[in-house]
Design a protein around this motif. Structure first.
Motif, PDB file in Angstrom:
ATOM      1  N   PRO A 117     127.953 -40.947  54.450  1.00 51.50           N
ATOM      2  CA  PRO A 117     128.663 -40.142  53.445  1.00 51.50           C
ATOM      3  C   PRO A 117     130.120 -40.546  53.222  1.00 51.50           C
ATOM      4  CG  PRO A 117     127.342 -38.725  54.852  1.00 51.50           C
ATOM      5  CD  PRO A 117     127.264 -40.099  55.451  1.00 51.50           C
ATOM      6  N   LEU A 118     130.777 -41.122  54.250  1.00 47.23           N
ATOM      7  CA  LEU A 118     132.200 -41.435  54.107  1.00 47.23           C
ATOM      8  C   LEU A 118     132.461 -42.541  53.090  1.00 47.23           C
ATOM      9  CD1 LEU A 118     133.175 -44.255  55.778  1.00 47.23           C
ATOM     10  CD2 LEU A 118     132.410 -42.855  57.700  1.00 47.23           C
ATOM     11  N   TYR A 119     131.428 -43.309  52.699  1.00 48.20           N
ATOM     12  CA  TYR A 119     131.627 -44.427  51.771  1.00 48.20           C
ATOM     13  C   TYR A 119     131.521 -44.012  50.297  1.00 48.20           C
ATOM     14  CZ  TYR A 119     131.181 -47.388  55.893  1.00 48.20           C
ATOM     15  OH  TYR A 119     131.369 -47.975  57.115  1.00 48.20           O
ATOM     16  N   PHE A 120     131.169 -42.781  50.037  1.00 51.48           N
ATOM     17  CA  PHE A 120     130.940 -42.388  48.649  1.00 51.48           C
ATOM     18  C   PHE A 120     132.220 -42.094  47.869  1.00 51.48           C
ATOM     19  CE2 PHE A 120     126.724 -42.022  50.324  1.00 51.48           C
ATOM     20  CZ  PHE A 120     125.901 -42.296  49.237  1.00 51.48           C
ATOM     21  N   ASP A 121     133.229 -41.565  48.527  1.00 49.87           N
ATOM     22  CA  ASP A 121     134.442 -41.164  47.798  1.00 49.87           C
ATOM     23  C   ASP A 121     135.134 -42.314  47.065  1.00 49.87           C
ATOM     24  OD1 ASP A 121     134.487 -38.417  47.877  1.00 49.87           O
ATOM     25  OD2 ASP A 121     135.446 -38.320  49.835  1.00 49.87           O
ATOM     26  N   ALA A 153     126.585 -37.872  43.606  1.00 49.42           N
ATOM     27  CA  ALA A 153     127.307 -36.598  43.513  1.00 49.42           C
ATOM     28  C   ALA A 153     127.197 -35.805  44.807  1.00 49.42           C
ATOM     29  CB  ALA A 153     126.747 -35.774  42.349  1.00 49.42           C
ATOM     30  N   ASN A 154     126.050 -35.917  45.501  1.00 54.94           N
ATOM     31  CA  ASN A 154     125.823 -35.215  46.772  1.00 54.94           C
ATOM     32  C   ASN A 154     126.345 -35.973  47.986  1.00 54.94           C
ATOM     33  OD1 ASN A 154     124.533 -33.012  45.600  1.00 54.94           O
ATOM     34  ND2 ASN A 154     122.502 -33.936  45.748  1.00 54.94           N
ATOM     35  N   ARG A 155     126.928 -37.149  47.749  1.00 53.08           N
ATOM     36  CA  ARG A 155     127.461 -37.993  48.820  1.00 53.08           C
ATOM     37  C   ARG A 155     126.371 -38.434  49.800  1.00 53.08           C
ATOM     38  NH1 ARG A 155     130.919 -35.269  45.309  1.00 53.08           N
ATOM     39  NH2 ARG A 155     133.123 -35.767  45.759  1.00 53.08           N
ATOM     40  N   GLY A 156     125.212 -38.858  49.240  1.00 52.67           N
ATOM     41  CA  GLY A 156     124.254 -39.532  50.100  1.00 52.67           C
ATOM     42  C   GLY A 156     122.896 -38.924  50.288  1.00 52.67           C
ATOM     43  N   TYR A 157     122.582 -37.828  49.613  1.00 44.34           N
ATOM     44  CA  TYR A 157     121.232 -37.261  49.732  1.00 44.34           C
ATOM     45  C   TYR A 157     120.801 -36.699  48.379  1.00 44.34           C
ATOM     46  CZ  TYR A 157     123.383 -32.606  49.789  1.00 44.34           C
ATOM     47  OH  TYR A 157     124.091 -31.477  49.448  1.00 44.34           O
ATOM     48  N   TYR A 158     119.500 -36.463  48.254  1.00 47.42           N
ATOM     49  CA  TYR A 158     118.980 -35.864  47.026  1.00 47.42           C
ATOM     50  C   TYR A 158     117.788 -34.982  47.353  1.00 47.42           C
ATOM     51  CZ  TYR A 158     115.293 -39.495  47.173  1.00 47.42           C
ATOM     52  OH  TYR A 158     114.250 -40.307  47.553  1.00 47.42           O
ATOM     53  N   MET A 178     134.374 -44.018  39.551  1.00 53.19           N
ATOM     54  CA  MET A 178     133.635 -43.365  38.471  1.00 53.19           C
ATOM     55  C   MET A 178     134.529 -42.409  37.681  1.00 53.19           C
ATOM     56  SD  MET A 178     130.014 -42.520  40.415  1.00 53.19           S
ATOM     57  CE  MET A 178     129.273 -41.739  38.991  1.00 53.19           C
ATOM     58  N   GLU A 179     135.433 -41.746  38.365  1.00 55.42           N
ATOM     59  CA  GLU A 179     136.355 -40.852  37.660  1.00 55.42           C
ATOM     60  C   GLU A 179     137.304 -41.651  36.775  1.00 55.42           C
ATOM     61  OE1 GLU A 179     139.009 -36.819  38.439  1.00 55.42           O
ATOM     62  OE2 GLU A 179     138.432 -38.057  40.159  1.00 55.42           O
TER      63      GLU A 179
END
Length: 619
Positions: A496-500, A462-467, A506-507
């Protein structure tokens, strides 16, 4: 004449020696040995420990979760005991004379001069009767302390419980004395030094009848107790209670996290128990009842349950494949009801083929991830399968798998991410093949993850790569400070660019229509992104798991629902997750369709247990 002179000196020397011995004994009695001093002081003075009120605990919205109530311990100083009416004494306390004798003997073994607990946690009725007649029983006095009280019978695994200190606790920390209490699990354990406060003491003068006659030297040696600091937790108690209702008659767990902070919103381990059952004089009996029960309600499944993640792990493998250039969002792989190599088959359900990345997540295609995983490990750029495996493993560990996340709970387990060495020993060769470990492609095999780690994984996506390290305390005392480790971002090895593209898939899982496995988590007006998982279980019915976050943009909640023996992720994991999200974001379940799902989940009973269930379990 000379003989007489010698005897005179000898006799004189003996007298001097006797005088010296008497002086040494007198010095020992008055200065070195404090036995008589203690006896005299204990007969005229009484030092009563003033126990501080333990810190109160609140939820994130200021709802009180734990407070204190008065309790009374009957203390004994064996040296001060006199002959008394044991029959009347036992009647007041509701005890047998044999028990009375046993307790007095125990106190004497501890110390004849120091006070110790004779009978802890008197009832208010016994205390009131005893107080009127206490003057009849020299050597006994009452000491006030507090016990925990719970206005809401919820969140037992989060809050934890107290227990009397052990010898090991006393040796480790000189603050504790025999009869003190200490936090054992949950917040009570993790924040023990904050919650316990500091003890005080009152020194009083007592008469020959053991009655307090006033303060010793005007209170010069008295010390006020310092109340424990209050804690505001990150828990949303209404969401927690709702989760417990949804999980009644089911085994498993729910963990919900606020992605932007790492704050734990709900942490449900089912079955649980009413925290009131582990308070008071029946603690030992009740604890054993819970401990011996076959459904294991004492186990915190959210932190200590180590499960195969199943298909929810496909998203991690997708991200690794994108990062390593093994696939692009448009890469397609075919699926003919599974992945087939020679005699080996990894089955898959029927769906359209071939699929690209987004739709492989939507339809949870096993074959897609088998191809991706083998193409990663077998890629010539790494030089060997084993080096390719190390690349994969390093990416996996960056999500927090295979180690403790560092949450503020003492019972967090690591889970397990297998190593090269593990497979070398298993297959008795350093050159095992990618097909040997193909089950890792779909989150099975030797991979073990806790529900807390699963929730953290989806918060990371959800954060596109961090927690942020998941944590349960929002503020401490009036100053509000928490551990700085909880406010630092921890980054994965994925750009981060690979998360979308993964989030797109998932959507689709929730809102993609026919063929989507998580449509029961769909909520009107909210873009929910999720992933179902069905985890193989060699000991019975498969497990149901679902991870999700919402809304898609600026996510406010990320969670995992893991239901043991729930069979399909779409059967229990997805609908329960959707209800939890709607409850948190909207405050209530709105549509008749959603209320129907709610009724179905609350009525579902997945526990078929012929053995007696402890009366203390909270389903």
């Amino acid at each position: 004449m000379n003989n007489f002179s010698e005897r005179k000196y000898l006799i004189g020397g003996l007298f001097v020696l006797v005088v010296i011995l008497f002086l040494i004994r007198l010095f020992n009695l008055q200065i070195t040995d404090d036995t008589y001093k203690l006896s005299a002081e204990n007969n005229s003075q009484r030092q009563i420990t003033q126990y501080p009120a333990r810190g109160l605990i609140y939820d994130r919205n200021g709802e009180l979760l734990v407070y204190n109530q008065a309790a009374y311990d009957l203390m004994i100083v064996p040296r001060q005991l006199e002959v008394f009416d044991t029959i009347e004494f036992c009647q007041i306390l509701g005890m047998e004379q044999a028990d009375l004798i046993k307790r007095i003997a125990k106190a004497k073994r501890y110390s004849r001069y120091k006070p110790s607990i004779f009978l802890k946690q008197l009832s208010a009725e016994s205390y009131a009767v005893l107080l009127e007649k206490l003057y009849k029983y020299p050597g006994f006095f009452v000491q006030t302390r507090t016990l925990r009280k719970y206005p809401r019978q919820s969140a037992a695994h989060v809050l934890g419980y107290l227990r009397e200190v052990s010898d090991k606790n006393i040796r480790r920390d000189k603050y504790y004395k025999q009869g003190d209490y200490i936090g054992i699990t949950g917040v009570e354990n993790s924040y023990e030094k904050v919650l316990r406060g500091q003890k005080g003491v009152t020194v009083s003068l007592v008469d020959v009848h053991n009655r307090i006659k006033g303060s010793y030297k005007g209170g010069k040696y008295d010390k006020e107790p310092v109340v424990g600091k209050k804690l505001q937790t990150t828990l949303d108690i209404k969401l927690q209670e709702y989760g417990e209702l949804l999980m009644q008659n089911k085994k498993g767990g729910i963990v919900a996290i606020e992605p932007s902070t790492g704050e734990i919103l709900a942490k449900v381990s089912s079955p649980g128990y009413d925290p009131e059952f582990l308070v008071g004089r029946d603690f030992g009996k009740n604890y054993l009842s819970l401990l011996r029960d076959s459904v294991n309600p004492i186990l915190d499944r959210t932190m200590m349950g180590q499960y195969a993640p199943g298909s929810i792990f496909k998203m991690v493998n997708a991200l690794i494949g994108l990062q390593e250039g093994i696939i692009t969002p448009n890469t397609r792989y075919e699926c003919h009801n599974g992945y087939h190599v020679g005699r080996f088959t990894m089955g898959c359900h029927s769906h359209q083929s071939p699929l690209d990345l987004r739709h492989s997540i939507q339809h949870s295609c096993n074959a897609y991830y088998a191809y991706l995983f083998r193409n990663l490990l077998d890629n010539p750029k790494y030089g060997s399968v084993q080096k390719g495996f190390e690349v994969w493993r390093n990416h996996v560990r960056s999500f927090g798998f295979g180690d403790r996340l560092g949450a503020d709970f003492s019972n967090e387990l690591k889970g397990s991410v297998p190593t090269n060495e593990f497979y070398r020993k298993r297959y008795r060769t350093a050159k095992w093949r990618s097909l040997n470990v193909i089950s890792l492609a779909i989150g099975q095999g030797e991979l073990l993850i806790t529900p807390l780690q699963m929730a953290n994984m989806v918060a990371t996506i959800a954060n596109r790569g961090y927690y942020y390290v998941p944590h349960i305390v929002k503020s401490i005392g009036d100053e509000g400070g928490i551990n700085s480790a909880f406010t630092k971002k921890k980054y994965t090895t994925i750009d981060p660019l690979y998360f979308d593209p993964v989030i797109d898939g998932m959507e689709l899982v929730v809102s993609g229509g026919a063929g989507s496995t998580g449509t029961s988590a769909a909520i009107e007006g909210i873009r929910v992104c999720g992933k179902t998982g069905t985890v193989e279980n060699n000991k019975g019915i498969d497990h149901s798991v679902f991870v999700a976050f919402a809304p898609r943009e600026t996510p406010k909640i990320a969670l995992v629902v893991y239901v043991e023996n729930g069979k399909w992720g779409s059967w229990y994991g997805a609908p329960i997750a959707g209800l939890m999200i709607e409850k948190y974001l909207k405050g209530e379940i709105e549509s008749p369709r959603r209320k129907g799902i709610e009724r179905t989940m609350m009525r579902a009973n997945l526990v078929d247990n012929p053995q007696p269930i402890s009366p203390f379990i909270k389903w």
